[in-house]
Design a protein around this motif. Sequence first.
Motif, PDB file in Angstrom:
ATOM      1  N   ASP A  96     -30.856 -47.896  32.247  1.00 48.83           N
ATOM      2  CA  ASP A  96     -29.949 -46.750  32.338  1.00 48.83           C
ATOM      3  C   ASP A  96     -28.700 -46.953  31.495  1.00 48.83           C
ATOM      4  N   ARG A  97     -28.186 -48.165  31.469  1.00 42.81           N
ATOM      5  CA  ARG A  97     -27.009 -48.433  30.645  1.00 42.81           C
ATOM      6  C   ARG A  97     -27.322 -48.294  29.160  1.00 42.81           C
ATOM      7  N   ILE A  98     -28.519 -48.713  28.766  1.00 41.57           N
ATOM      8  CA  ILE A  98     -28.910 -48.537  27.367  1.00 41.57           C
ATOM      9  C   ILE A  98     -28.969 -47.053  27.009  1.00 41.57           C
ATOM     10  N   LEU A  99     -29.542 -46.257  27.909  1.00 42.94           N
ATOM     11  CA  LEU A  99     -29.597 -44.812  27.671  1.00 42.94           C
ATOM     12  C   LEU A  99     -28.195 -44.212  27.565  1.00 42.94           C
ATOM     13  N   GLU A 100     -27.288 -44.689  28.409  1.00 44.07           N
ATOM     14  CA  GLU A 100     -25.924 -44.173  28.361  1.00 44.07           C
ATOM     15  C   GLU A 100     -25.249 -44.521  27.040  1.00 44.07           C
ATOM     16  N   TRP A 101     -25.450 -45.749  26.554  1.00 47.93           N
ATOM     17  CA  TRP A 101     -24.858 -46.144  25.274  1.00 47.93           C
ATOM     18  C   TRP A 101     -25.472 -45.344  24.127  1.00 47.93           C
ATOM     19  N   MET A 102     -26.747 -45.080  24.192  1.00 50.48           N
ATOM     20  CA  MET A 102     -27.365 -44.244  23.165  1.00 50.48           C
ATOM     21  C   MET A 102     -26.796 -42.828  23.206  1.00 50.48           C
ATOM     22  N   ALA A 103     -26.538 -42.313  24.400  1.00 47.69           N
ATOM     23  CA  ALA A 103     -25.916 -40.991  24.509  1.00 47.69           C
ATOM     24  C   ALA A 103     -24.504 -41.001  23.946  1.00 47.69           C
ATOM     25  N   VAL A 104     -23.780 -42.091  24.172  1.00 45.35           N
ATOM     26  CA  VAL A 104     -22.431 -42.203  23.611  1.00 45.35           C
ATOM     27  C   VAL A 104     -22.488 -42.206  22.090  1.00 45.35           C
ATOM     28  N   ILE A 105     -23.454 -42.944  21.529  1.00 44.20           N
ATOM     29  CA  ILE A 105     -23.614 -42.963  20.068  1.00 44.20           C
ATOM     30  C   ILE A 105     -23.946 -41.566  19.551  1.00 44.20           C
ATOM     31  N   ALA A 106     -24.820 -40.860  20.264  1.00 44.63           N
ATOM     32  CA  ALA A 106     -25.172 -39.499  19.850  1.00 44.63           C
ATOM     33  C   ALA A 106     -23.961 -38.577  19.901  1.00 44.63           C
ATOM     34  N   ALA A 107     -23.153 -38.695  20.964  1.00 42.07           N
ATOM     35  CA  ALA A 107     -21.960 -37.853  21.075  1.00 42.07           C
ATOM     36  C   ALA A 107     -20.959 -38.165  19.969  1.00 42.07           C
ATOM     37  N   ALA A 108     -20.763 -39.457  19.665  1.00 44.92           N
ATOM     38  CA  ALA A 108     -19.840 -39.840  18.597  1.00 44.92           C
ATOM     39  C   ALA A 108     -20.342 -39.350  17.244  1.00 44.92           C
ATOM     40  N   THR A 109     -21.649 -39.416  17.041  1.00 44.79           N
ATOM     41  CA  THR A 109     -22.222 -38.928  15.785  1.00 44.79           C
ATOM     42  C   THR A 109     -22.042 -37.423  15.649  1.00 44.79           C
ATOM     43  N   LEU A 110     -22.238 -36.712  16.756  1.00 42.40           N
ATOM     44  CA  LEU A 110     -22.046 -35.259  16.722  1.00 42.40           C
ATOM     45  C   LEU A 110     -20.590 -34.910  16.434  1.00 42.40           C
ATOM     46  N   ALA A 111     -19.663 -35.677  16.993  1.00 36.18           N
ATOM     47  CA  ALA A 111     -18.243 -35.453  16.696  1.00 36.18           C
ATOM     48  C   ALA A 111     -17.950 -35.718  15.220  1.00 36.18           C
ATOM     49  N   ALA A 112     -18.589 -36.753  14.664  1.00 32.19           N
ATOM     50  CA  ALA A 112     -18.400 -37.046  13.242  1.00 32.19           C
ATOM     51  C   ALA A 112     -18.954 -35.923  12.374  1.00 32.19           C
ATOM     52  N   VAL A 113     -20.076 -35.349  12.784  1.00 34.39           N
ATOM     53  CA  VAL A 113     -20.638 -34.215  12.040  1.00 34.39           C
ATOM     54  C   VAL A 113     -19.679 -33.029  12.072  1.00 34.39           C
ATOM     55  N   THR A 114     -19.109 -32.764  13.221  1.00 37.88           N
ATOM     56  CA  THR A 114     -18.157 -31.651  13.343  1.00 37.88           C
ATOM     57  C   THR A 114     -16.950 -31.855  12.442  1.00 37.88           C
ATOM     58  N   LEU A 115     -16.405 -33.056  12.458  1.00 42.22           N
ATOM     59  CA  LEU A 115     -15.237 -33.346  11.618  1.00 42.22           C
ATOM     60  C   LEU A 115     -15.583 -33.273  10.133  1.00 42.22           C
ATOM     61  N   SER A 116     -16.777 -33.736   9.792  1.00 38.22           N
ATOM     62  CA  SER A 116     -17.170 -33.688   8.381  1.00 38.22           C
ATOM     63  C   SER A 116     -17.329 -32.253   7.896  1.00 38.22           C
ATOM     64  N   VAL A 117     -17.843 -31.373   8.747  1.00 33.49           N
ATOM     65  CA  VAL A 117     -17.973 -29.966   8.360  1.00 33.49           C
ATOM     66  C   VAL A 117     -16.594 -29.325   8.193  1.00 33.49           C
TER      67      VAL A 117
END
Length: 207
Positions: free
Chosen positions: A56-77
């Motif tokens: 479960d902790r691994i899944l949570e960290w993967m979700a955090v990475i996905a959220a950070a990546t999505l934020a980076a995509v938003t900022l890049s746009v």
Amino acid sequence: KRREKSSIDFSVRRNDGAGHDRDANASVRRNPGSRENGRPLNGISDADGVKVGLFDRILEWMAVIAAATLAAVTLSVVYEVVMRYAFGKPTSWVIDFSEYALLACLFFSTAWVLSRDAHIKIDIFLMLFPPQVVRVLALMASVIGAFSSAVFLCVAAIVVWEAYRDSEVIWRSVIVPKWLVWSPMPIGSFFLTIQFIRRAWMDVREL
């Protein structure tokens, strides 16, 4: 006096029962999945052991990475829009980065969303079936999901390995190795398969 007292007691009990019904209905509205299969929205409980908690902790960290990546995509746009229309200097990498990053967001977050039972579900027919039938249908869905994810995992792993072996690259504005862009697919599919198997085991125990 006894008659008045009895009527007052009956009114109090009726009001308490109505309040209890309102609380129950509110609980069902907050957690509709509990009415269908009794499964908590936060996935498997900690009582299942340390290995489950680690997963479960691994899944949570993967979700955090996905959220950070999505934020980076938003900022890049936003950066691309500002550079293009305010300074007349559009970038050449934002579109490619957004496409690759969204692929990673999808596969890194899917298993975590499944562990929270938060995927979109059409439950109009499930509400008409008895709980035992709903549990059987949930088990069938978990088994089909695990099989489909496992097949996709095998195909994605083969494709990524062939891209790495042949040193394939993506020729666009930014040249990147193809295996690097596609690597989130087998990784996310692996965790998604495991999560479907966990759900299937939970469904079996609930039968």
